[in-house]
Design an enzyme around this catalytic site. Structure first.
Site, PDB file in Angstrom:
ATOM      1  N   GLY A 115       0.792  -1.211   0.000  1.00  0.00           N
ATOM      2  CA  GLY A 115       0.000   0.000   0.000  1.00  0.00           C
ATOM      3  C   GLY A 115       0.828   1.266   0.000  1.00  0.00           C
ATOM      4  N   GLU A 138       3.533  -9.360  -2.013  1.00  0.00           N
ATOM      5  CA  GLU A 138       2.284 -10.036  -1.676  1.00  0.00           C
ATOM      6  C   GLU A 138       2.272 -11.536  -1.931  1.00  0.00           C
ATOM      7  OE1 GLU A 138       1.447  -5.755  -1.867  1.00  0.00           O
ATOM      8  OE2 GLU A 138       2.552  -7.141  -3.162  1.00  0.00           O
ATOM      9  N   ASP A 146      -1.433  -5.531  -5.434  1.00  0.00           N
ATOM     10  CA  ASP A 146      -2.676  -4.803  -5.690  1.00  0.00           C
ATOM     11  C   ASP A 146      -2.395  -3.301  -5.745  1.00  0.00           C
ATOM     12  OD1 ASP A 146      -2.118  -4.663  -2.943  1.00  0.00           O
ATOM     13  OD2 ASP A 146      -4.228  -4.645  -2.372  1.00  0.00           O
TER      14      ASP A 146
END
Length: 355
Positions: A115, A138, A146
């Site tokens: 993030g 991840e 993502d």
């Protein structure tokens, strides 16, 4: 534990300043921080006295180590919807950053992962330091890159983004610039002076003027360690299946190829296959918004994947770094198992109206 807010919002001349303020948690983003940051971005965007926005992290260790994956793990187990709600708001903010109408400056110092990449690499002025440790790790927790990574990574040179997405390799300043995830390197000691210079800009300053100020502080980050490996990466990561990639790496005699195979064996086989398909579809996609909606659907499905809970347990909760993946072999992950991660979500965060 500090009683200070977890997100600090301030003004410095014509600069709107957002500081992530959870240094004890490596400034990891939680839902409250995302909401506060989105609110600050909205206010600064509407304020004619603000020329640009600067995002940075408190403490000495990094901008942001990622999202609050422990909360998502707990939420997924409880089935309370909080984890998916967090992702929905975070992903919408990632798109807002990419489309921001004013210069968006990120100080990418220290740890910038997951993030943290989402709140920096989509910005217009991405400044790394000599302390940078950037990664999308991840696949090591049974998840996939993502926060728009399926749009960013396929646009790195050749197959470099495929390599970074599958392996989760940690890279420094020069490699981040090489990969197109950052723009310039500024020594960490010069960041306060750079902020002071940016604060003196006129409220009417545009992206070009901001870039000129940043360029005056930029230094050569030195050679990019991955650059010499690009031909091998392009050869080996061109395959459209993980099996083809591993076979190609095993056919190389280079030590780098051997280390890369070992790293892939440590990742969740299911996550590797989801990630590769995400990246290949992202390469074909025209917009970040399309990729974000696809990632959101995949994230919702991830909450039903045993490997995600096992990966977070091993990396974040018990910290034994010894996950047991099921299936444990790449060849045992079937195409039918992967398809469900790509079924469109009935309520995407962006949707057609946002494209």
């Amino acid at each position: 534990m500090s009683n200070e807010p977890q997100l600090l919002v301030d003004r410095d001349g014509a600069l709107g300043v957002i500081s992530l303020n959870r240094p004890e948690a490596l400034n990891s983003l939680n839902r409250a921080m995302v909401g506060a940051m989105q609110g600050a971005l909205d206010r600064f965007e509407a304020d004619p006295a603000i020329a640009a926005v600067l995002v940075k992290g408190a403490g000495e260790r990094g901008l942001c180590a990622g999202g609050d994956i422990r909360m998502v793990h707990k939420s997924g187990r409880a089935g309370d919807g909080q984890g998916l709600a967090f992702w929905r708001e975070e992903y919408r903010m990632n798109v807002h950053i990419a489309r921001y109408s004013k210069p968006y400056i990120a100080f990418m110092d220290g740890i910038v992962m997951g993030g943290g990449v989402g709140i920096s690499a989509h910005g217009s002025h991405r400044i790394v330091t000599e302390r940078l440790k950037l990664a999308m790790p991840e696949t090591g927790i049974g998840f996939f890159p993502d926060v728009g990574a399926s749009f960013l990574l396929p646009r790195s040179p050749g197959e470099l983004g495929t390599y970074l997405g599958l392996t989760g390799e940690i890279i420094g300043a020069a490699d981040a610039i090489l990969a197109g995830l950052a723009d310039v390197c500024v020594p960490v000691a010069q960041l306060p002076a750079l902020q002071d210079a940016l604060a003196t800009l006129s409220p009417a300053a545009d992206a070009e003027l901001v870039g000129d100020v940043v360029a005056a502080f930029a230094t050569d980050p030195g050679p990019a360690p991955l650059e010499s490996h690009l031909p091998l990466i392009d050869r080996c990561f061109a395959g459209d299946t993980v099996e083809e990639i591993v076979e190609a790496l095993n056919g190389e005699t280079d030590v780098f190829a051997g280390r890369t195979v070992e790293r892939l064996w440590q990742r969740s086989p299911t996550a590797l296959k989801i990630t590769l398909r995400m990246l290949r579809l992202g390469r074909q996609s025209q917009t970040l918004e399309e990729c974000i909606d696809r990632e959101f659907a995949g994230s919702a499905a991830i909450l039903t994947l045993d490997d995600f809970y096992e990966g977070v347990r091993a990396a974040v909760i018990d910290k034994d770094r010894n996950p047991t993946w099921r299936p444990g072999r790449i060849e045992d992950v079937t195409a039918a198992e992967i398809i469900r991660f790509f079924k469109p979500h009935p309520d995407p965060p962006i949707g057609a109206a946002g494209r």
